[in-house]
Write an enzyme that holds these catalytic residues in place. Structure first.
Site, mmCIF file in Angstrom:
data_model
loop_
_atom_site.group_PDB
_atom_site.id
_atom_site.type_symbol
_atom_site.label_atom_id
_atom_site.label_comp_id
_atom_site.label_asym_id
_atom_site.label_seq_id
_atom_site.Cartn_x
_atom_site.Cartn_y
_atom_site.Cartn_z
ATOM 1 N N GLY A 1 -86.573 -65.790 -33.504
ATOM 2 C CA GLY A 1 -85.836 -66.975 -33.427
ATOM 3 C C GLY A 1 -84.269 -67.103 -33.230
ATOM 4 O O GLY A 1 -83.796 -66.138 -32.367
ATOM 5 N N PHE A 2 -83.531 -67.479 -34.198
ATOM 6 C CA PHE A 2 -81.971 -67.518 -33.915
ATOM 7 C C PHE A 2 -81.408 -66.337 -34.446
ATOM 8 O O PHE A 2 -79.970 -66.210 -34.390
ATOM 9 C CB PHE A 2 -81.424 -68.936 -34.671
ATOM 10 C CG PHE A 2 -81.954 -70.079 -33.925
ATOM 11 C CD1 PHE A 2 -81.508 -70.519 -32.737
ATOM 12 C CD2 PHE A 2 -82.980 -70.826 -34.690
ATOM 13 C CE1 PHE A 2 -82.030 -71.795 -32.355
ATOM 14 C CE2 PHE A 2 -83.649 -72.008 -34.227
ATOM 15 C CZ PHE A 2 -83.179 -72.466 -32.782
ATOM 16 N N ASP A 3 -82.093 -65.367 -35.022
ATOM 17 C CA ASP A 3 -81.392 -64.389 -35.778
ATOM 18 C C ASP A 3 -80.359 -63.548 -35.106
ATOM 19 O O ASP A 3 -79.304 -63.262 -35.414
ATOM 20 C CB ASP A 3 -82.467 -63.413 -36.214
ATOM 21 C CG ASP A 3 -83.283 -63.828 -37.544
ATOM 22 O OD1 ASP A 3 -82.817 -64.742 -38.162
ATOM 23 O OD2 ASP A 3 -84.209 -63.258 -37.837
ATOM 24 N N ASP B 1 -90.411 -75.100 -43.814
ATOM 25 C CA ASP B 1 -89.843 -75.791 -42.857
ATOM 26 C C ASP B 1 -88.273 -75.002 -42.905
ATOM 27 O O ASP B 1 -87.477 -75.308 -43.648
ATOM 28 C CB ASP B 1 -90.010 -77.033 -42.596
ATOM 29 C CG ASP B 1 -91.267 -77.224 -41.860
ATOM 30 O OD1 ASP B 1 -91.388 -77.293 -40.572
ATOM 31 O OD2 ASP B 1 -92.353 -77.632 -42.587
HETATM 32 P P1 ITT Z 1 -94.349 -73.200 -38.440
HETATM 33 O O1 ITT Z 1 -93.743 -74.781 -38.632
HETATM 34 O O2 ITT Z 1 -95.752 -73.174 -37.836
HETATM 35 O O3 ITT Z 1 -94.185 -72.589 -40.011
HETATM 36 P P2 ITT Z 1 -92.053 -72.905 -36.379
HETATM 37 O O4 ITT Z 1 -91.852 -71.648 -35.657
HETATM 38 O O5 ITT Z 1 -92.374 -74.602 -35.898
HETATM 39 O O6 ITT Z 1 -93.350 -72.485 -37.357
HETATM 40 P P3 ITT Z 1 -89.954 -73.496 -38.288
HETATM 41 O O7 ITT Z 1 -89.908 -75.165 -37.999
HETATM 42 O O8 ITT Z 1 -89.659 -73.380 -39.726
HETATM 43 O O9 ITT Z 1 -90.957 -72.804 -37.764
HETATM 44 O O10 ITT Z 1 -88.590 -73.227 -37.416
HETATM 45 C C1 ITT Z 1 -87.632 -73.954 -36.595
HETATM 46 C C2 ITT Z 1 -87.277 -72.913 -35.798
HETATM 47 O O11 ITT Z 1 -86.298 -72.054 -36.341
HETATM 48 C C3 ITT Z 1 -88.432 -71.842 -35.069
HETATM 49 O O12 ITT Z 1 -87.824 -71.817 -33.585
HETATM 50 C C4 ITT Z 1 -88.062 -70.585 -35.892
HETATM 51 O O13 ITT Z 1 -88.306 -69.499 -35.024
HETATM 52 C C5 ITT Z 1 -86.567 -70.781 -36.066
HETATM 53 N N1 ITT Z 1 -86.200 -70.024 -37.150
HETATM 54 C C6 ITT Z 1 -86.925 -70.336 -38.456
HETATM 55 N N2 ITT Z 1 -86.603 -69.225 -39.300
HETATM 56 C C7 ITT Z 1 -85.788 -68.497 -38.916
HETATM 57 C C8 ITT Z 1 -84.968 -67.429 -39.252
HETATM 58 O O14 ITT Z 1 -85.279 -66.755 -40.609
HETATM 59 N N3 ITT Z 1 -84.581 -66.613 -38.282
HETATM 60 C C9 ITT Z 1 -84.182 -67.106 -37.073
HETATM 61 N N4 ITT Z 1 -84.779 -68.298 -36.826
HETATM 62 C C10 ITT Z 1 -85.686 -69.003 -37.552
#
Ligand code: ITT
Length: 194
Positions: free
Chosen positions: A152-154, A76
């Site tokens: 995501g936030f990359d 997470d």
């Molecule tokens: P799962 O819980 O099903 O694994 P999720 O998309 O909900 O998938 P997370 O709760 O871990 O994943 O992530 C929360 C948010 O942060 C989500 O919108 C991701 O796309 C983003 N995120 C996580 N890791 C990231 C990364 O390495 N770079 C950019 N954004 C990231």
């Protein structure tokens, strides 16, 4: 090759974990039951470790139920912005979905402190015990979206240690992997497996 089941709905996270574990002799597969991601209840908590522990327990129970053997990975992550007292943090996924990257940038005015960190809490169930680790990557939030790589936030996050000022969105997976919260967490887990 040993298999590692990753319980995630996020294809970006899955791809990074696959790349990380392949050279170590592990094939990372998305954890699916009859082609579906098993439903898990995410506890409402502001603590990533608690969320990951709860999810790994539920995933291990599913694996036992279907009579499969193997190791399970849960991870997470979240973006914690200093100026916003850690927001969006555990609410990262829903916030990104609702307001997008432009919305996040609008929350920070020009003079705001742009410090932030990505945190990833990874949990590994090896069939007997759970190991929980955390990886943190410090950086800054850009004033505009830069790059189309990653997920995501990359495109709005510049990791401090990298030194060129590029966002994760401007790097390829290998480059991001040298600095990311995810690689740091998975590196800690690696010793448990190898
Ligand atoms: P799962 O819980 O099903 O694994 P999720 O998309 O909900 O998938 P997370 O709760 O871990 O994943 O992530 C929360 C948010 O942060 C989500 O919108 C991701 O796309 C983003 N995120 C996580 N890791 C990231 C990364 O390495 N770079 C950019 N954004 C990231």
């Amino acid at each position: 090759m040993d298999r590692l089941f990753f319980l995630t709905s996020n294809s970006g996270k899955l791809a990074e974990a696959k790349d990380f574990f392949l050279p170590l002799g592990y094939e990372v597969k998305q954890f699916l039951i009859e082609g579906e991601i098993p439903e898990v209840i995410e506890p409402q908590s502001d603590n990533l470790q608690l969320v990951a522990s709860s999810k790994i327990q539920q995933a291990a129970a599913y694996l036992e139920e279907i009579g499969e053997k193997g190791s399970i990975l849960v991870e997470d992550a979240g973006l914690f912005i200093d100026e916003l007292n850690g927001f969006p943090g555990v609410y990262s996924a829903s916030t990104l979905e609702k307001i997008g990257l432009h919305g996040i940038l609008k929350l920070l005015d020009r003079n705001a402190n742009r410090g932030a960190e990505f945190r990833a809490c990874a949990a590994l169930w090896d069939g007997n015990k759970t190991t929980l680790v955390e990886g943190i990557c410090r950086g800054i939030i850009t004033t505009e979206i830069k790059g189309s790589g990653g997920f995501g936030f990359d495109p709005i996050f510049v990791p401090l240690d990298e030194g060129t000022g590029r966002t994760f969105g401007e790097m390829n997976k290998q480059e991001k992997g040298l600095y990311s919260h995810r690689s740091k967490a998975l590196n800690l887990l690696k010793n448990e497996l190898c």
